[in-house]
Design a protein around this motif. Structure first.
Motif, PDB file in Angstrom:
ATOM      1  N   SER A  24       3.221   8.394   1.227  1.00 37.47           N
ATOM      2  CA  SER A  24       4.385   7.953   1.998  1.00 37.47           C
ATOM      3  C   SER A  24       4.011   7.504   3.403  1.00 37.47           C
ATOM      4  O   SER A  24       4.547   6.506   3.904  1.00 37.47           O
ATOM      5  N   SER A  63       2.429   4.023   3.222  1.00 35.20           N
ATOM      6  CA  SER A  63       3.430   2.957   3.077  1.00 35.20           C
ATOM      7  C   SER A  63       4.145   2.709   4.406  1.00 35.20           C
ATOM      8  O   SER A  63       4.333   1.569   4.829  1.00 35.20           O
ATOM      9  N   SER A 108      10.993  -6.303  -1.585  1.00 38.90           N
ATOM     10  CA  SER A 108      10.469  -5.327  -2.540  1.00 38.90           C
ATOM     11  C   SER A 108      11.046  -5.638  -3.928  1.00 38.90           C
ATOM     12  O   SER A 108      11.678  -6.689  -4.112  1.00 38.90           O
ATOM     13  N   ASP A 136      10.593  -0.167  -7.754  1.00 34.90           N
ATOM     14  CA  ASP A 136       9.421   0.209  -6.949  1.00 34.90           C
ATOM     15  C   ASP A 136       9.686   1.504  -6.196  1.00 34.90           C
ATOM     16  O   ASP A 136      10.791   1.721  -5.694  1.00 34.90           O
ATOM     17  N   HIS A 151       7.832   3.595  -2.974  1.00 29.96           N
ATOM     18  CA  HIS A 151       6.746   3.521  -1.990  1.00 29.96           C
ATOM     19  C   HIS A 151       6.656   4.732  -1.074  1.00 29.96           C
ATOM     20  O   HIS A 151       5.675   4.862  -0.340  1.00 29.96           O
ATOM     21  N   SER A 162       9.554   3.241   4.150  1.00 34.65           N
ATOM     22  CA  SER A 162       9.043   3.405   2.778  1.00 34.65           C
ATOM     23  C   SER A 162      10.175   3.796   1.823  1.00 34.65           C
ATOM     24  O   SER A 162      10.196   3.367   0.671  1.00 34.65           O
ATOM     25  N   SER A 182      11.954   1.375  -1.224  1.00 39.22           N
ATOM     26  CA  SER A 182      11.864   1.936  -2.582  1.00 39.22           C
ATOM     27  C   SER A 182      13.175   1.649  -3.288  1.00 39.22           C
ATOM     28  O   SER A 182      14.197   2.263  -2.987  1.00 39.22           O
ATOM     29  N   ILE A 199       6.221  -6.201  -0.608  1.00 44.42           N
ATOM     30  CA  ILE A 199       5.530  -4.981  -1.016  1.00 44.42           C
ATOM     31  C   ILE A 199       5.792  -4.778  -2.504  1.00 44.42           C
ATOM     32  O   ILE A 199       6.916  -4.986  -2.970  1.00 44.42           O
ATOM     33  N   GLU A 231       4.536  -2.649  -6.345  1.00 47.04           N
ATOM     34  CA  GLU A 231       3.696  -1.796  -7.206  1.00 47.04           C
ATOM     35  C   GLU A 231       3.143  -2.694  -8.316  1.00 47.04           C
ATOM     36  O   GLU A 231       3.932  -3.334  -9.035  1.00 47.04           O
ATOM     37  N   GLN A 285       4.543  -0.164 -12.146  1.00 48.96           N
ATOM     38  CA  GLN A 285       5.403   0.859 -11.543  1.00 48.96           C
ATOM     39  C   GLN A 285       5.161   2.229 -12.175  1.00 48.96           C
ATOM     40  O   GLN A 285       5.092   2.342 -13.407  1.00 48.96           O
ATOM     41  N   ASP A 332       0.838  -1.618  -3.453  1.00 47.52           N
ATOM     42  CA  ASP A 332       0.861  -0.158  -3.442  1.00 47.52           C
ATOM     43  C   ASP A 332       0.056   0.362  -4.638  1.00 47.52           C
ATOM     44  O   ASP A 332       0.531   0.360  -5.774  1.00 47.52           O
TER      45      ASP A 332
END
Ligand SMILES: Cc1ncc(COP(=O)(O)O)c(C=O)c1O
Length: 455
Positions: free
Chosen positions: A121, A124, A142, A146, A148, A154, A158, A221, A223, A226, A256
């Protein structure tokens, strides 16, 4: 259901669980099985009640070369005997430098620099602060599903229900656009031929609008695969498209790799499947070999965009954690574990997919390397998430001697150490299949739901 025993004067069982609940904030943890782990080696853990379990979760995808790998333990002990900590924030230590240089080498980030933190965390959060400072822009792009991290930027970047609830409650940063992620099984565009193509079309239209309105985001950003929303493998080439669209608006791409990095998916980093060069890479979970350590690796001009000491953590770059991380990476190299994760993943996916064909509770099996998700559904047509059933499978597997976690309610998350033997991996998977079958046959009662909370 709770067996009671005593370990070092502490009574284990319901009593211990009650004490846990009474002192630890619910925001800090959840619960899967009623065991206290007191020893571990390789892919096995031993609980205070004397039982051994095969751990298919690597403790939340951290113990990538297994528990207590002798070389990691030796690195920790020899560094601890020399100096446990002298803050890297105000001084220098060899392991921090050696690990940092190694990370630049394996990520391939050119003209790169590094910063260390203590958790995924904070990596991120730091990266998102850096890109905002570097670009002077606010908007973070994002993707749905996701995850993060749990702090301000962060959490708001997310795009999952839990972090939306958090951001609602604490009013996190709002300048985030969550674009559709091409989940081939639960495609956000419904029943289409090519989910990836639709997601790219959407992203392209979104970026067209940014160009037209002259809005530049601070960063994209993403993933690359995921994790916490259910081991979702995006359509092939998606990351390449993310990079392409980000370049149209001069926005850096943050990949990430906190859950996917260090060989877990059968490459050192999952972005290598798409052959892209990220601007920033986030690392955590296995990076410290089981000790708290995270890192951001990125282009120097972005990494240096905030003043001296502005993202410094007193305990980061800890020499013991960096030694453990370095030893972990060496073990992965020396034992050829990246290729091994790819090979074992292929084997495990094949076995689980063969099993799934005969079991309607299993809607989908997906993954790369040793990052595999088994998506349990109430009905293969509607794909309704079988949340209680997943909890029961976790509980039944535990009764049969295997630890496995569930994420997004209904997805069994298989992430064993990548040096697990093939025999042990297959044994664990066969036990998991037995647990799924037992739940399908109604052999697991609702008492399991009182124990497995999950998330
Ligand atoms: C992809 C990803 N990013 C960030 C995080 C946050 O890491 P941490 O729990 O170490 O803060 C996680 C944790 O699950 C993760 O999977």
């Amino acid at each position: 259901m709770w067996e009671t025993c005593s370990y070092m004067g502490v009574v284990i069982g319901e009593e211990m669980f009650r004490r846990y609940l009474s002192i630890f904030s619910r925001s800090n943890r959840t619960h899967y099985v009623p065991e206290v782990i007191v020893e571990a080696s390789g892919s096995k853990v031993r609980s205070a009640s004397g039982k051994y379990f095969l751990d298919l979760s690597s403790s939340g995808a951290t113990m990538i070369v297994g528990y207590n790998h002798p070389k990691v333990v030796e690195a920790v002990c020899s560094q601890a005997r020399r100096v446990l900590h002298y803050t890297y924030m105000y001084g220098m230590n060899f392991p921090a430098l050696e690990l940092g240089e190694k990370l630049l080498e394996i990520t391939g980030v050119e003209d790169g620099k590094i910063l260390y933190g203590l958790s995924g965390s904070d990596a991120s959060e730091s990266a998102l602060m850096l890109v905002k400072a570097w670009s002077g822009n606010d908007l973070i792009v994002s993707f749905e599903g996701d995850f993060h991290g749990v702090f301000d930027l962060s959490a708001s970047s997310s795009c999952i229900d839990l972090e939306r609830q958090v951001c609602e409650a604490v009013n996190c940063g709002k300048a985030v656009a969550c674009l559709p992620y091409p989940d081939p099984y639960r495609c956000p565009f419904g029943d289409v031929d090519d989910c990836g193509r639709e997601a790219v079309k959407f992203m392209k239209a979104f970026v067209d609008e940014l160009v037209e309105k002259r809005v530049q985001p601070a960063a994209f950003i993403v993933e690359p695969l995921q994790g916490d929303s259910g081991i979702v493998v995006p359509s092939e080439g998606f990351l390449r498209e993310v990079k392409k669209q980000a370049e149209r608006v001069n926005a850096p791409v943050i990949v990430d790799e906190i859950q996917t990095g260090l060989g877990r998916t059968g490459k050192w980093f999952a972005y290598q499947y798409d052959g892209i060069e990220p601007d920033l890479v986030l690392l955590g979970k296995p990076l410290g070999g089981g000790l708290p350590l995270s890192a951001v690796v990125g282009k120097a001009e972005i990494m240096d965009s905030l003043p001296t000491m502005s993202l410094a953590f007193t305990l980061s770059g800890n020499p013991v954690a960096c030694s453990a991380g370095l030893a972990t990476i060496r073990v992965i190299e020396e034992e050829g574990l990246v290729e091994r994760a790819a090979y074992l993943g292929y084997k495990a996916l094949k076995e689980l997919r063969d099993f799934a064909r005969k079991h309607p509770l299993v809607g989908d099996v997906r993954g790369k390397g040793l990052m595999i998700g088994v998506d349990l559904v109430k009905d293969p047509e509607t794909k309704e998430r079988a949340v209680d059933e997943a909890k029961k499978v976790v509980y039944r597997a535990y009764q049969l001697g295997v630890l496995v976690l569930s994420v997004n309610g209904n997805v069994l998350r298989i992430q064993p150490p990548i040096n697990i033997s093939e025999e042990l991996l297959m044994e664990g998977i066969n036990i998991l299949e037995q647990a799924i079958e037992d739940v399908e046959n109604g052999a697991v009662g609702d008492e399991a739901l009182k124990v497995v909370v999950g998330w």
